[in-house]
Design a protein around this motif. Structure first.
Motif, PDB file in Angstrom:
ATOM      1  N   MET A  58      -0.016  -5.541  -7.156  1.00 52.52           N
ATOM      2  CA  MET A  58       0.594  -6.575  -6.306  1.00 52.52           C
ATOM      3  C   MET A  58      -0.245  -7.833  -6.231  1.00 52.52           C
ATOM      4  O   MET A  58      -0.009  -8.686  -5.394  1.00 52.52           O
ATOM      5  CB  MET A  58       0.815  -6.022  -4.901  1.00 52.52           C
ATOM      6  CG  MET A  58       2.070  -5.174  -4.844  1.00 52.52           C
ATOM      7  SD  MET A  58       2.119  -4.049  -3.475  1.00 52.52           S
ATOM      8  CE  MET A  58       2.007  -5.036  -2.073  1.00 52.52           C
ATOM      9  N   ARG A  59      -1.207  -7.955  -7.079  1.00 50.41           N
ATOM     10  CA  ARG A  59      -2.072  -9.122  -7.032  1.00 50.41           C
ATOM     11  C   ARG A  59      -1.255 -10.404  -7.162  1.00 50.41           C
ATOM     12  O   ARG A  59      -0.396 -10.529  -8.039  1.00 50.41           O
ATOM     13  CB  ARG A  59      -3.082  -9.038  -8.168  1.00 50.41           C
ATOM     14  CG  ARG A  59      -4.026 -10.178  -8.139  1.00 50.41           C
ATOM     15  CD  ARG A  59      -5.090 -10.069  -9.193  1.00 50.41           C
ATOM     16  NE  ARG A  59      -5.818 -11.335  -9.172  1.00 50.41           N
ATOM     17  CZ  ARG A  59      -6.813 -11.604  -9.941  1.00 50.41           C
ATOM     18  NH1 ARG A  59      -7.238 -10.729 -10.800  1.00 50.41           N
ATOM     19  NH2 ARG A  59      -7.411 -12.774  -9.843  1.00 50.41           N
ATOM     20  N   GLY A  60      -1.486 -11.334  -6.285  1.00 49.40           N
ATOM     21  CA  GLY A  60      -0.788 -12.604  -6.381  1.00 49.40           C
ATOM     22  C   GLY A  60       0.431 -12.673  -5.491  1.00 49.40           C
ATOM     23  O   GLY A  60       0.904 -13.755  -5.173  1.00 49.40           O
ATOM     24  N   LEU A  61       0.965 -11.530  -5.081  1.00 47.33           N
ATOM     25  CA  LEU A  61       2.118 -11.569  -4.170  1.00 47.33           C
ATOM     26  C   LEU A  61       1.655 -12.044  -2.792  1.00 47.33           C
ATOM     27  O   LEU A  61       0.613 -11.615  -2.297  1.00 47.33           O
ATOM     28  CB  LEU A  61       2.742 -10.181  -4.046  1.00 47.33           C
ATOM     29  CG  LEU A  61       3.534  -9.690  -5.257  1.00 47.33           C
ATOM     30  CD1 LEU A  61       4.093  -8.316  -4.975  1.00 47.33           C
ATOM     31  CD2 LEU A  61       4.658 -10.658  -5.561  1.00 47.33           C
ATOM     32  N   SER A  62       2.446 -12.889  -2.150  1.00 46.58           N
ATOM     33  CA  SER A  62       1.987 -13.460  -0.886  1.00 46.58           C
ATOM     34  C   SER A  62       2.014 -12.422   0.227  1.00 46.58           C
ATOM     35  O   SER A  62       1.187 -12.455   1.126  1.00 46.58           O
ATOM     36  CB  SER A  62       2.863 -14.655  -0.509  1.00 46.58           C
ATOM     37  OG  SER A  62       4.199 -14.217  -0.376  1.00 46.58           O
ATOM     38  N   MET A  63       2.965 -11.465   0.138  1.00 46.91           N
ATOM     39  CA  MET A  63       3.076 -10.498   1.228  1.00 46.91           C
ATOM     40  C   MET A  63       2.219  -9.259   0.984  1.00 46.91           C
ATOM     41  O   MET A  63       2.274  -8.299   1.747  1.00 46.91           O
ATOM     42  CB  MET A  63       4.538 -10.067   1.406  1.00 46.91           C
ATOM     43  CG  MET A  63       5.422 -11.144   1.967  1.00 46.91           C
ATOM     44  SD  MET A  63       4.769 -11.786   3.513  1.00 46.91           S
ATOM     45  CE  MET A  63       5.247 -10.476   4.621  1.00 46.91           C
ATOM     46  N   ALA A  64       1.433  -9.273  -0.096  1.00 47.30           N
ATOM     47  CA  ALA A  64       0.704  -8.064  -0.469  1.00 47.30           C
ATOM     48  C   ALA A  64      -0.160  -7.560   0.671  1.00 47.30           C
ATOM     49  O   ALA A  64      -0.150  -6.370   0.986  1.00 47.30           O
ATOM     50  CB  ALA A  64      -0.158  -8.335  -1.692  1.00 47.30           C
ATOM     51  N   SER A  65      -0.870  -8.489   1.320  1.00 47.14           N
ATOM     52  CA  SER A  65      -1.837  -8.013   2.306  1.00 47.14           C
ATOM     53  C   SER A  65      -1.135  -7.384   3.501  1.00 47.14           C
ATOM     54  O   SER A  65      -1.547  -6.331   3.988  1.00 47.14           O
ATOM     55  CB  SER A  65      -2.773  -9.158   2.700  1.00 47.14           C
ATOM     56  OG  SER A  65      -2.489  -9.650   3.959  1.00 47.14           O
ATOM     57  N   VAL A  66      -0.016  -8.018   3.939  1.00 48.14           N
ATOM     58  CA  VAL A  66       0.714  -7.425   5.066  1.00 48.14           C
ATOM     59  C   VAL A  66       1.245  -6.045   4.676  1.00 48.14           C
ATOM     60  O   VAL A  66       1.145  -5.080   5.435  1.00 48.14           O
ATOM     61  CB  VAL A  66       1.867  -8.349   5.508  1.00 48.14           C
ATOM     62  CG1 VAL A  66       2.703  -7.675   6.574  1.00 48.14           C
ATOM     63  CG2 VAL A  66       1.318  -9.669   6.007  1.00 48.14           C
ATOM     64  N   ALA A  67       1.797  -5.955   3.444  1.00 47.91           N
ATOM     65  CA  ALA A  67       2.377  -4.681   3.011  1.00 47.91           C
ATOM     66  C   ALA A  67       1.312  -3.596   2.948  1.00 47.91           C
ATOM     67  O   ALA A  67       1.503  -2.484   3.461  1.00 47.91           O
ATOM     68  CB  ALA A  67       3.036  -4.858   1.642  1.00 47.91           C
TER      69      ALA A  67
END
Lengths: 667, 318
Positions: free
Chosen positions: A22-31
């Motif tokens: 998920m690197r680069g996805l903006s919501m990755a950290s929340v998910a």
């Protein structure tokens, strides 16, 4: 239950792999953080459920790992206590990270390692054989090492990472030896087999010593603590919270599993090193916390102190158990387990506070902060609960476990061994000293960061932290209060684990007087955090109301009085260094503190300089000689690199002969 | 019915300590004045001071936070509850099992914690100096106090003060070396904790050696009144503690009748006067110490406490 727990652990590990994708996805950290938090909550259910239902130990085997062994996984009451602890700590840290993670510059340096770190810790707790245990332990070490290196461009972080890697490697090696000895030549690495085997006293002593060194290096026992105050603060704050609050407890679990479960009964003299090292760790840790100037490092040093307190309790429990006093052993062990749980609660909370301050100001140095109670009132309030809990003030939770431990110390005259009878009261004095030093340390921590006037522009312009972080901190603060006023529920929850370890438990607390803590009958004392809180609240509230009602309620704001000479410069306030000065002077020999004053020559108008240096004795007496020895040996052995082929062949032949001779004699 | 009686007794205990506390402070001041050939203010002067402070308006420093305003009540409440848990005229009160001696020490620790924080709140150098020195003194006094608690608990078999007093008054104790050491250690701790000479001077203001006064320098009006009252309560607490553990005679046992309670109350008053007199004599006959001599002074208490405890571990009859 075990299947559920293993699934959660594997999900957490899988989440790590997902994070790399998920690197680069903006919501990755929340998910990632959100799912970690949910999985950790599920862990709490598994752990607490196992304890509440008094479920029998359950195990399973999955065919991964050594071909003849596979991986045994096992969930009993002792694991369940620590699984619950991990679940609470992990859920809070993950919820906090949802808000905190937004400020991270390079989230992909944290995300792939974070859930895996949690998952590996779960697997350590569930491990049912030595191989699984060590493998998970090593994964836990390596992933936390990667998390420490998040901010790898800072020079000190790289040094911290290196030191951590060396100490973690050493620790795992010692654990490997310990389990190797336990398994014996037959190679029974399964915990059930180890438990069934008989161990000679000499072997048991050796294993316990290796466990002290191996698990102790991860937990931060003196003198193996040197990596902890540099590595824990270097990580992002939610990871620091996990490392200090949870990972050290996983190390405590490792020690407990071997000392109380696998090893069987041990000789009383083996409790002496545990008690002594624990008490010394407690005092030295908090002494260094008192003179350090870096907020997160202070917390890390205080972790060392609390680990010392926990190990002292474990040592006392070993002593009581070896003298066949299971009820008193249960008292000491309950104190230790409760303190482990409490320390997870307030240390995670305080690391989150430090993280919130770091986010708001970008500073960890106490002398650049100040006055944040005006800028961050909610964080300040939660921090106040945290420092009150950690300084063991009634009616909060830190006091309950210290009180139980003191009661256990007071029962030590019943021990038959004169050596222990002399040792334990002195240890009680050391614990009291550590508790008092902790109060000084955290008055300084809270006072310099949150009270007074801002010492820098960033502190003046700080803003309150985000809602996720506040919610996570608020949850932990609430748990600190609840565990303080109603400790009976926690003690009842932990009772099966205590029973498993020492074969007895403290009386059921949740009876008629559910708000009062009544330990074993021998103690003849009780404590009710609930009533203390009610009394203090009623008397304080009533008096405040009466004074405002009947006397005066007028109030006027005016410049500070300060004996008539208020100085406008915030530098004139007491800071981190000046607040520590009296204790630094009194304890100078222990701290290796040296003060230097450099005066300019007469006629020179430049300022004089005052410097303070403290030195950890562990470096001078333990590590520097060791490093010197290694250097000496390597320079001598260096000659071996420049031999002729004949000499090499001779060497090989010689060592072959030597080994074969050795083998012949052995057989 | 019994519950109501118990609650009334407990409330009486709380009121007794509250009303007597300023009187004890006034008494010690009066005796000290007489010993130095001054006439001195009336014994009732502390009551008048409190009433005056209560009526005055509060002048609050501009950057004082909410903690600064809440702290006086917290300090007062913690000290009051602690003082109410020390047996004064009767034992076996209904709430005495709420907290034992260790918890009482910790409650006083809470009061110290808040007063030290309040000292740092306004951000003046005097406040900081007071807080940091107070914490240093506490660092040594608290372990000494806990070691005293250990020795007492080892003799009496409990840390619950009601049990301790019942045991001490039973006459099985006799004269013991360890209890003598505990008494000296407790006295030293009491002197240090109450900011008395030679550790701190309660009469001084504006002096670089002051500790307690430096912390509360920014307080005024009703806030100052609460803190002064808490300080008096703390003095009374320590005097009552020394009284009930080392001179336990006359304290009304559990379920004593009315005359027993009255006798207990009168004897308690007598003990207060006698111990207050001793304190005043001690204070007038000794000079104030430098701050960095205080650790040596408290070190004596620490060592005596430890020795007393160790002696008891060697033999329970020492």
């Amino acid at each position: 239950m075990i299947g559920f727990a293993v699934t959660i652990a594997l999900c957490l590990l899988a989440l790590s792999l997902a994070a790399t994708a998920m690197r680069g996805l903006s919501m990755a950290s929340v998910a990632i953080y959100g799912s970690s938090a949910l999985l950790c909550l599920a862990l709490v259910l598994v752990g607490a459920g196992t304890l509440l239902t008094h479920a029998d130990a359950s195990g399973m085997r999955i065919p991964i790992g050594l071909p003849w062994l596979g991986s045994h996984l096992h969930l009993d009451a002792l694991s369940a206590v620590f699984v619950t602890l991990l679940g609470v700590g992990g859920a809070a840290a993950s919820a906090y990270a949802i808000g905190y993670g937004r400020h991270e510059h390079e989230p992909h340096r944290v995300l792939p390692f974070y859930p895996g770190f949690l998952g590996a810790m779960v697997l350590v707790l569930l491990a049912g054989d030595a191989f699984t245990f060590l493998l998970s332990w090593e994964i836990m070490s390596l992933l936390s090492w990667a998390l420490v290196l998040t901010n790898h461009r800072a020079d000190e972080t790289r040094k911290a990472g290196y030191l951590y890697l060396v100490m973690a490697g050493l620790g795992t090696m010692l654990l490997l030896l310990a389990f190797g000895l336990l398994a014996g030549s037959g190679g029974g690495y399964d915990f059930a087999a180890i438990r069934a085997a008989k161990h000679s006293p000499a072997l048991a002593a050796l294993v316990l010593a290796l466990m002290m060194l191996g698990a102790g290096s991860k937990a931060g026992l003196v003198p193996l603590h040197v990596w902890l105050p540099v590595a824990h603060p270097a990580a992002p704050s939610h990871v620091s919270a996990l490392m200090s609050g949870v990972m050290t407890k996983v190390a405590v679990y490792g020690f407990m599993r071997v000392a109380f479960d696998l090893l069987g009964p041990v000789h009383w003299s083996m409790s002496v090193p545990v008690i002594v090292v624990g008490a010394l760790t407690a005092v030295m840790g908090i002494l260094f916390a008192n003179v350090d100037g870096d907020g997160k490092r202070i917390l890390a040093f205080s972790t060392i102190e609390n680990i010392g307190v926990i190990f002292t309790a474990l040592g006392l429990a070993l002593a009581f158990r070896s003298s066949d006093m299971p009820v008193l052993a249960a008292l000491a062990l309950t104190a230790g387990l409760l303190h482990a749980m409490n320390h997870m609660l307030f240390k995670s909370l305080l690391f989150m506070v430090a993280g919130a301050v770091l986010n708001a100001t970008g500073r960890r140095d106490l002398d650049e902060l100040g006055g944040l109670i005006h800028r961050m009132p909610k964080t300040a309030f939660l921090a106040l609960i945290g420092v009150m809990a950690i300084t063991a003030l009634p009616p909060l939770n830190g006091f309950v476990s210290e009180w139980l431990l003191f009661q256990a110390v007071l029962q030590s005259p019943k021990l038959p061994q004169p050596g222990l009878q002399f040792l334990v009261p002195a240890v009680g004095g050391l614990l009291a000293l550590a508790a008092a030093l902790a109060a000084a340390c955290f008055v300084r921590f809270f006072g310099v960061i949150f009270l007074g006037r801002p010492r820098s522009d960033v502190a003046r312009d700080a803003v309150e932290t985000d809602r996720w972080s506040l919610a996570a901190m608020g949850g932990l603060a609430l748990l600190c209060v609840l565990a303080g006023i109603l400790p009976g529920f926690l003690i009842d929850l932990m009772a099966p684990a205590v029973d498993l370890a020492v074969g007895a438990r403290v009386p059921v607390q949740g009876g008629n007087s559910w708000f009062t803590l009544i330990p074993v009958a021998e103690v003849r004392s009780s404590y009710s955090g609930f009533l203390v809180m009610v009394f203090v609240a009623i008397s304080g509230g009533a008096v405040a109301w009466l004074v405002h009602r009947l006397a005066s309620r007028r109030l006027r704001r005016a410049p500070a009085w300060d004996c008539g000479f208020p100085n406008a410069d915030p530098v004139t306030q007491y800071g981190a260094g000046s607040f520590a000065q009296p204790i630094r002077r009194v304890m100078a020999p222990l701290l290796g503190a040296r003060e230097t004053v450099t005066m300019p020559p007469p006629g020179d108008m430049s300022a004089a300089r005052h410097g303070v240096q403290t030195e950890d004795m562990a470096w001078r007496f333990c590590y520097q000689p060791m490093i010197a020895a290694v250097f000496y040996a390597t320079t001598r052995l260096n000659a071996l690199q420049f031999l002729t082929i004949r000499r090499y062949l001779t060497l090989v032949f010689g060592s072959l002969i030597l080994l074969l001779t050795g083998l012949t004699i052995w057989n | 019915m019994e519950l109501i009686e118990n609650i009334v007794l407990q409330a009486l205990q709380m009121l007794v300590v509250l009303t007597l506390a300023p009187g004890l402070t006034g008494l010690v001041r009066k005796i000290k004045a007489r010993l130095t050939r001054r006439r001195g203010a009336s014994v009732l002067q502390p009551y008048r001071d409190l009433a005056r402070l209560m009526r005055k308006e509060v002048v609050l420093a501009e950057n004082a936070s909410w903690l600064f305003r809440v702290s006086p009540y917290m300090i007062f409440a913690a000290t009051w509850v602690a003082a109410a848990l020390v047996p004064t005229f009767a034992i076996g009160l209904h709430f005495s099992w709420t907290a034992d001696l260790i918890a009482i020490v910790a409650l006083l620790g809470s009061a110290r914690f808040f007063i030290a924080l309040a000292g740092m709140d306004v951000g003046t150098s005097f406040g900081g100096i007071g807080s940091s020195r107070e914490m240093m003194i506490g660092t040594l006094a608290e372990p000494a106090m806990l070691l005293v608690a250990f020795s007492v608990a080892l003799v009496a078999g409990s840390t619950e003060l009601s049990n301790v007093v019942a045991f001490m008054a039973s006459g099985d104790v006799g004269i013991r070396v360890s209890m003598g050491m505990a008494l000296i250690a407790l006295t030293i701790v009491a002197i240090a904790e109450n900011a008395r000479i030679p550790v701190d001077n309660p009469a001084t203001h504006l002096e670089l050696t002051m500790v307690h006064e430096a912390m509360v320098l920014e307080y005024s009006g009703r806030h100052l009144a609460m803190i002064e009252l808490a300080a008096s309560l703390k003095l009374l607490l320590y005097v009552a503690l020394i009284g009930c553990v080392f001179v336990p005679w006359g304290i009304a046992p559990a379920n004593a009748g009315l005359d027993g309670l009255i006798a207990g109350l009168l004897l308690f008053l007598a003990k207060l006067v006698a111990l207050g007199f001793l304190l005043a004599v001690f204070e007038t006959s000794i000079a104030k110490m430098r701050v960095f001599r205080v650790p040596d002074f408290l070190g004596v208490a620490l060592m005596l406490g430890l020795l007393g405890t160790l002696l008891l571990f060697v033999s329970r009859s020492l």
